[in-house]
Design a protein around this motif. Structure first.
Motif, PDB file in Angstrom:
ATOM      1  N   GLU A   1       0.842  -1.187   0.000  1.00  0.00           N
ATOM      2  CA  GLU A   1       0.000   0.000   0.000  1.00  0.00           C
ATOM      3  C   GLU A   1       0.883   1.245   0.000  1.00  0.00           C
ATOM      4  O   GLU A   1       1.951   1.257   0.622  1.00  0.00           O
ATOM      5  CB  GLU A   1      -0.919  -0.023   1.216  1.00  0.00           C
ATOM      6  CG  GLU A   1      -1.933  -1.150   1.165  1.00  0.00           C
ATOM      7  CD  GLU A   1      -2.774  -1.264   2.418  1.00  0.00           C
ATOM      8  OE1 GLU A   1      -3.957  -1.600   2.286  1.00  0.00           O
ATOM      9  OE2 GLU A   1      -2.230  -1.031   3.514  1.00  0.00           O
ATOM     10  N   PRO A   2       0.471   2.298  -0.710  1.00  0.00           N
ATOM     11  CA  PRO A   2       1.311   3.512  -0.789  1.00  0.00           C
ATOM     12  C   PRO A   2       1.674   4.027   0.601  1.00  0.00           C
ATOM     13  O   PRO A   2       0.833   4.029   1.505  1.00  0.00           O
ATOM     14  CB  PRO A   2       0.419   4.501  -1.548  1.00  0.00           C
ATOM     15  CG  PRO A   2      -0.501   3.634  -2.354  1.00  0.00           C
ATOM     16  CD  PRO A   2      -0.753   2.428  -1.503  1.00  0.00           C
ATOM     17  N   PRO A   3       2.919   4.456   0.776  1.00  0.00           N
ATOM     18  CA  PRO A   3       3.361   4.935   2.096  1.00  0.00           C
ATOM     19  C   PRO A   3       3.174   6.443   2.233  1.00  0.00           C
ATOM     20  O   PRO A   3       2.988   7.166   1.252  1.00  0.00           O
ATOM     21  CB  PRO A   3       4.850   4.584   2.078  1.00  0.00           C
ATOM     22  CG  PRO A   3       5.234   4.811   0.634  1.00  0.00           C
ATOM     23  CD  PRO A   3       4.037   4.404  -0.190  1.00  0.00           C
ATOM     24  N   VAL A   4       3.256   6.916   3.442  1.00  0.00           N
ATOM     25  CA  VAL A   4       3.241   8.351   3.712  1.00  0.00           C
ATOM     26  C   VAL A   4       4.298   8.643   4.776  1.00  0.00           C
ATOM     27  O   VAL A   4       4.472   7.873   5.727  1.00  0.00           O
ATOM     28  CB  VAL A   4       1.839   8.822   4.154  1.00  0.00           C
ATOM     29  CG1 VAL A   4       1.420   8.142   5.450  1.00  0.00           C
ATOM     30  CG2 VAL A   4       1.776  10.327   4.298  1.00  0.00           C
ATOM     31  N   ASP A   5       5.012   9.744   4.574  1.00  0.00           N
ATOM     32  CA  ASP A   5       6.071  10.141   5.501  1.00  0.00           C
ATOM     33  C   ASP A   5       5.434  10.885   6.677  1.00  0.00           C
ATOM     34  O   ASP A   5       5.160  12.081   6.597  1.00  0.00           O
ATOM     35  CB  ASP A   5       7.080  11.031   4.775  1.00  0.00           C
ATOM     36  CG  ASP A   5       8.275  11.381   5.636  1.00  0.00           C
ATOM     37  OD1 ASP A   5       8.254  11.071   6.845  1.00  0.00           O
ATOM     38  OD2 ASP A   5       9.239  11.957   5.110  1.00  0.00           O
TER      39      ASP A   5
ATOM     40  N   ARG B   1       7.042  14.117   7.998  1.00  0.00           N
ATOM     41  CA  ARG B   1       6.873  15.333   7.200  1.00  0.00           C
ATOM     42  C   ARG B   1       5.409  15.735   7.131  1.00  0.00           C
ATOM     43  O   ARG B   1       5.068  16.914   7.236  1.00  0.00           O
ATOM     44  CB  ARG B   1       7.430  15.111   5.792  1.00  0.00           C
ATOM     45  CG  ARG B   1       7.202  16.259   4.835  1.00  0.00           C
ATOM     46  CD  ARG B   1       7.842  15.988   3.480  1.00  0.00           C
ATOM     47  NE  ARG B   1       9.287  15.893   3.573  1.00  0.00           N
ATOM     48  CZ  ARG B   1      10.079  15.594   2.553  1.00  0.00           C
ATOM     49  NH1 ARG B   1       9.567  15.338   1.375  1.00  0.00           N
ATOM     50  NH2 ARG B   1      11.388  15.535   2.709  1.00  0.00           N
ATOM     51  N   ASP B   2       4.544  14.767   6.894  1.00  0.00           N
ATOM     52  CA  ASP B   2       3.112  15.040   6.772  1.00  0.00           C
ATOM     53  C   ASP B   2       2.452  14.775   8.130  1.00  0.00           C
ATOM     54  O   ASP B   2       2.198  13.625   8.492  1.00  0.00           O
ATOM     55  CB  ASP B   2       2.499  14.152   5.689  1.00  0.00           C
ATOM     56  CG  ASP B   2       3.007  14.519   4.307  1.00  0.00           C
ATOM     57  OD1 ASP B   2       2.938  15.711   3.958  1.00  0.00           O
ATOM     58  OD2 ASP B   2       3.477  13.630   3.583  1.00  0.00           O
ATOM     59  N   ARG B   3       2.169  15.841   8.842  1.00  0.00           N
ATOM     60  CA  ARG B   3       1.655  15.722  10.218  1.00  0.00           C
ATOM     61  C   ARG B   3       0.867  16.984  10.544  1.00  0.00           C
ATOM     62  O   ARG B   3       1.003  18.014   9.870  1.00  0.00           O
ATOM     63  CB  ARG B   3       2.806  15.567  11.201  1.00  0.00           C
ATOM     64  CG  ARG B   3       3.843  16.665  11.072  1.00  0.00           C
ATOM     65  CD  ARG B   3       5.026  16.530  12.006  1.00  0.00           C
ATOM     66  NE  ARG B   3       6.045  17.523  11.720  1.00  0.00           N
ATOM     67  CZ  ARG B   3       5.975  18.809  12.045  1.00  0.00           C
ATOM     68  NH1 ARG B   3       4.916  19.266  12.693  1.00  0.00           N
ATOM     69  NH2 ARG B   3       6.948  19.640  11.748  1.00  0.00           N
TER      70      ARG B   3
ATOM     71  N   GLY C   1       2.711   3.780   7.256  1.00  0.00           N
ATOM     72  CA  GLY C   1       3.954   4.415   7.663  1.00  0.00           C
ATOM     73  C   GLY C   1       5.096   4.111   6.705  1.00  0.00           C
ATOM     74  O   GLY C   1       5.229   2.989   6.202  1.00  0.00           O
ATOM     75  N   LEU C   2       5.931   5.113   6.453  1.00  0.00           N
ATOM     76  CA  LEU C   2       7.008   4.985   5.477  1.00  0.00           C
ATOM     77  C   LEU C   2       8.044   3.941   5.901  1.00  0.00           C
ATOM     78  O   LEU C   2       8.509   3.142   5.079  1.00  0.00           O
ATOM     79  CB  LEU C   2       7.682   6.350   5.282  1.00  0.00           C
ATOM     80  CG  LEU C   2       8.840   6.407   4.298  1.00  0.00           C
ATOM     81  CD1 LEU C   2       8.395   5.988   2.904  1.00  0.00           C
ATOM     82  CD2 LEU C   2       9.431   7.821   4.265  1.00  0.00           C
TER      83      LEU C   2
END
Length: 411
Positions: A152-156, A159-161, A355-356
């Protein structure tokens, strides 16, 4: 555990969700001790991913756009030898055949990633295929076989919070009142041809729908902030100007592309999004309204989560009245308490699944499992012959098409 030597190949230079996710994964894999080189098919674009790559510490290696199947494979093979790569990972299914040819009879492995809404089986079952949703994975296992994986696509999340101060600054900079209902949509704004739309995710329909909804009777007096640029920007700008004229106020705000859209997400009361942008909305603790094609829109919530985990953060099922459906979704988000509840729930969701660091760990495990397969040289040779033959037949068929049309016109 031995570090891996990995080559990432982006399908182009345009800034978008997939290349951002790829570069985030590359950065995390490098931080974990792996050697990563990032390549991209060279092209002219309005908004380039190069600045983001440089911020991530990568200088993109360019591959000529017109090289063709064999030419791309030669470039990839040369770069793979220069960096002594173990894995060649292409972030587009159409690049899969070039990756297989580039690896040839060597011990390195090709990995194909497909984060589209439909499966595309461009290689043989001995090539590792990575897809992004549960539904695509089930189909891939049935058709492609056991070397099908779910990522599944990750998200940083670092950085993104949530960042209330950045959100306040963004609102001030763009004339958005603290008490106004602000809808934020961050996306590439591309107009796709029918052929491109068949292999990509059309985003322009959702963007136009969001603007149309502001004109409908009973629509909230919201401000819609569109962040992005692309080949469809002229059409979007014309429609935005028309909406603002009809409403007599600046209801639609166009910021253009932002190198760092984090403050825009942080300023949102509601995030309108699809794909990777949907994850960033949730990472910022904002409620998510997923847009899609054919007028699709739906709130991401505990009641709809299973649908989106299976189908991805998108949709193509057309409601009877797309504008009325979107307004009904927004009406459910009028109350600040409900927005806070869904925003907190969505952030917990991405922390648990997207989570990345965990994504990079899983990807490295896929690489190691792929390298553990011991295919015989003759099996690899058969794959090379099969994929080359398919390319030759495809080119002959394309050449024959105009000739058949010409004969039909003169007969």
């Amino acid at each position: 555990m031995t570090a891996l030597r990995i080559g990432f190949v982006l399908e182009g230079l345009a800034l978008g969700g997939c290349p951002i996710n790829a570069l985030d994964l590359a950065r995390e894999l490098r931080a974990q001790g792996h050697h990563v080189v990032v390549m991209a098919i060279d092209e002219q674009v309005r908004v380039s991913v190069v600045p983001y790559a440089e911020q991530s510490g990568f200088e993109l290696v360019r591959i000529p756009a017109g090289a063709g199947l064999v030419g791309r494979a030669r470039h990839l093979r040369r770069i793979a030898r220069e960096h002594d790569l173990d894995v060649l990972h292409v972030f587009a299914s159409w690049l899969g055949r070039s990756a297989v040819l580039a690896c040839g009879l060597s011990s390195r492995v090709p990995v194909v990633l497909n984060w589209l809404m439909d499966n595309e089986f461009t290689t043989t079952a001995r090539t590792s295929l990575v897809v992004g949703t549960g539904g695509l994975h089930r189909e891939a296992v049935a058709v492609h076989g056991s070397r099908s994986y779910l990522l599944e696509p990750p998200v940083d999340l670092a950085r993104d919070r949530p960042d209330d101060e950045a959100g306040r600054r963004f609102r001030t900079e763009h004339g958005l009142g603290a008490d106004e209902l602000v809808l934020v949509l961050v996306s590439r704004i591309d107009a796709l041809s029918p052929e491109q739309a068949a292999h990509g995710v059309p985003k322009l329909p959702g963007i136009l729908l969001a603007m149309d909804a502001l004109l409908a009777p009973g629509a909230p007096a919201a401000r819609l902030v569109l962040v992005g640029d692309g080949s469809g920007m002229e059409q979007v700008a014309e429609r935005a100007a028309e909406v603002n004229r009809l409403l007599g106020r600046e209801a639609v705000v166009l910021t253009g592309a932002l190198a760092d859209p984090h403050p825009a997400y942080a300023a949102a009361d509601v995030g309108l999004a699809m794909g990777g942008s949907a994850l960033r909305v949730m990472a910022h603790g904002r409620p998510l309204l997923v847009l899609g094609d054919r007028g699709f829109s739906r709130i991401f919530s505990p009641e709809t989560v299973e649908q989106f985990l299976a189908d991805g953060y998108y949709g193509t099922v057309a409601p009877a009245d797309p504008v009325a459906n979107l307004l009904a979704q927004l009406d459910l988000l009028r109350e600040e308490g409900e927005r806070r509840r869904l925003g907190a729930w969505g952030r917990d969701h991405v922390r648990a699944r997207h989570g990345l660091e965990a994504g990079a760990d899983h990807l490295a495990a896929i690489y190691r499992e792929s390298l553990a397969h011991e295919d015989a040289w003759w099996q690899r040779l058969a794959d090379l012959g099969y994929l080359t033959g398919r390319d030759v037949l495809g080119r002959l068929s394309r050449r024959a098409g105009p000739l058949r049309a010409l004969r039909g016109a003169t007969s």
